[in-house]
Motif scaffolding. Sequence first.
Motif, PDB file in Angstrom:
ATOM      1  N   ALA A 150       1.396   0.444  -5.710  1.00 24.75           N
ATOM      2  CA  ALA A 150       2.474   1.433  -5.691  1.00 24.75           C
ATOM      3  C   ALA A 150       3.737   0.867  -6.326  1.00 24.75           C
ATOM      4  N   GLN A 151       4.098  -0.360  -5.979  1.00 29.90           N
ATOM      5  CA  GLN A 151       5.274  -0.989  -6.578  1.00 29.90           C
ATOM      6  C   GLN A 151       5.073  -1.189  -8.082  1.00 29.90           C
ATOM      7  N   ALA A 175      -2.940   7.970 -15.744  1.00 27.94           N
ATOM      8  CA  ALA A 175      -2.984   6.807 -14.847  1.00 27.94           C
ATOM      9  C   ALA A 175      -4.310   6.776 -14.098  1.00 27.94           C
ATOM     10  N   HIS A 176      -4.713   5.569 -13.732  1.00 25.99           N
ATOM     11  CA  HIS A 176      -5.943   5.347 -12.970  1.00 25.99           C
ATOM     12  C   HIS A 176      -5.540   4.709 -11.653  1.00 25.99           C
ATOM     13  N   CYS A 177      -5.508   5.512 -10.593  1.00 25.85           N
ATOM     14  CA  CYS A 177      -4.997   5.009  -9.318  1.00 25.85           C
ATOM     15  C   CYS A 177      -5.453   5.914  -8.190  1.00 25.85           C
ATOM     16  N   PHE A 178      -5.170   5.485  -6.978  1.00 25.10           N
ATOM     17  CA  PHE A 178      -5.439   6.283  -5.782  1.00 25.10           C
ATOM     18  C   PHE A 178      -4.120   6.902  -5.338  1.00 25.10           C
ATOM     19  N   ALA A 179      -3.922   8.158  -5.680  1.00 21.80           N
ATOM     20  CA  ALA A 179      -2.675   8.837  -5.355  1.00 21.80           C
ATOM     21  C   ALA A 179      -2.715   9.366  -3.927  1.00 21.80           C
ATOM     22  N   ASP A 198      -3.136   0.306  -1.846  1.00 16.84           N
ATOM     23  CA  ASP A 198      -3.464   0.911  -3.124  1.00 16.84           C
ATOM     24  C   ASP A 198      -2.971   2.350  -3.257  1.00 16.84           C
ATOM     25  N   VAL A 199      -2.291   2.874  -2.282  1.00 14.69           N
ATOM     26  CA  VAL A 199      -1.872   4.269  -2.305  1.00 14.69           C
ATOM     27  C   VAL A 199      -0.571   4.407  -3.091  1.00 14.69           C
TER      28      VAL A 199
END
Length: 385
Positions: A150-151, A175-179, A198-199
Amino acid sequence: MRILHTSDWHIGRTFHGHSTLPALRTVLGALAEQVRSHHVDVVIVAGDVFDSAAPAANCYTLLADTLAELRDAGAQVVLTSGNHDSAARLGFLSRFVALAGIHVRTQPLEAADPVTIHDEHGPVHLYGIPFLEPALVRHLWPDTTLRTQAQTLAHVMDLVAADRALRGGRSVAIAHCFAADVEPTPGVEREIRQGTLDVVPLSVFGGHDYVALGHIHGRNTLAEGVRYAGAPLHYSFGEQHKPRGSWLVDLDESGLAGTRWLPLPVPRRLVTLTGTLDDLLSDARFDAETDAWVCAQYTDTTPQPDPMRRLLARFPHCAAVVHQPAERRERDGVSYAARVGATRTDEELVDAFLAHVREGEGASAAEAEIIAETVRGRVAAEVRV
């Protein structure tokens, strides 16, 4: 501008030991047909192009063929690396393939340098942000605290925002992430950890006309302009009820004009069948599933002999067998040593063993007869000796 949003191709992933490349080739061919029939200008692939950092040679062949099809269909392509990809391998020759309209973004320091594509209303800036693992990228910005994704993503999005303010015009973030506010599929998004590490909050994506996300294998809409497309192919039985497809995104002169879901074909359905093993092998209600990928959950109290071989005779594409007893007996708290110590005969000893390993179920009448015959035969042999 018309954009097609897809992600998580996972080229090279197997399905319970079976190659998915032929099925994925079919689905990605259908994706190219969507580009052609809907006059798509740009295809976005939001990470996890490959399933591993070192894919096999035939995986590269499929990727090259698919990218060629997409270009032949009339679209430019912007793709980013995900957590499964090797940024170095995926980004190899990226400067050269960009000349052919294939824009590969794998370098964190290039995240604020967009791919700019023009339409009749002017420029659209597409910011391709690769997967950002804090431990691997924090050395790039040593004066910034980057302990969580997140940071890290927030920092990079601040850089993107500064660049966007200078350029003006419309913009798309990839983006490739866990929103936040999305539930992962159990056993599929393997690197997602429950908690906050990871959020990524939705607030970091503010200001863009559209945000194309990858990492979650199911279709999700977090806001009108913030969406997951999910994977184009089912990669686990946990995904079997999730639709497969892509988002068709329209931008007009003022920004997001609309989105539409375009379904993709499912080469072979996934089904989970539940019943006793005899029912699974003979019940007519399962006749329609003989051509599907099958996860068989058999509910017999005790494990049955060779269930996979027997099920494959009826379901040639049975991929998983799970023993799921309809009722589980409560443990009586008696240890195996105590149970065996209370026996007086060999037959009772075998029965105690069976009860211990079969959820409390001892020998059936037929089994007891076989046990008795075996014991009598052993005793007779000892007498003869």
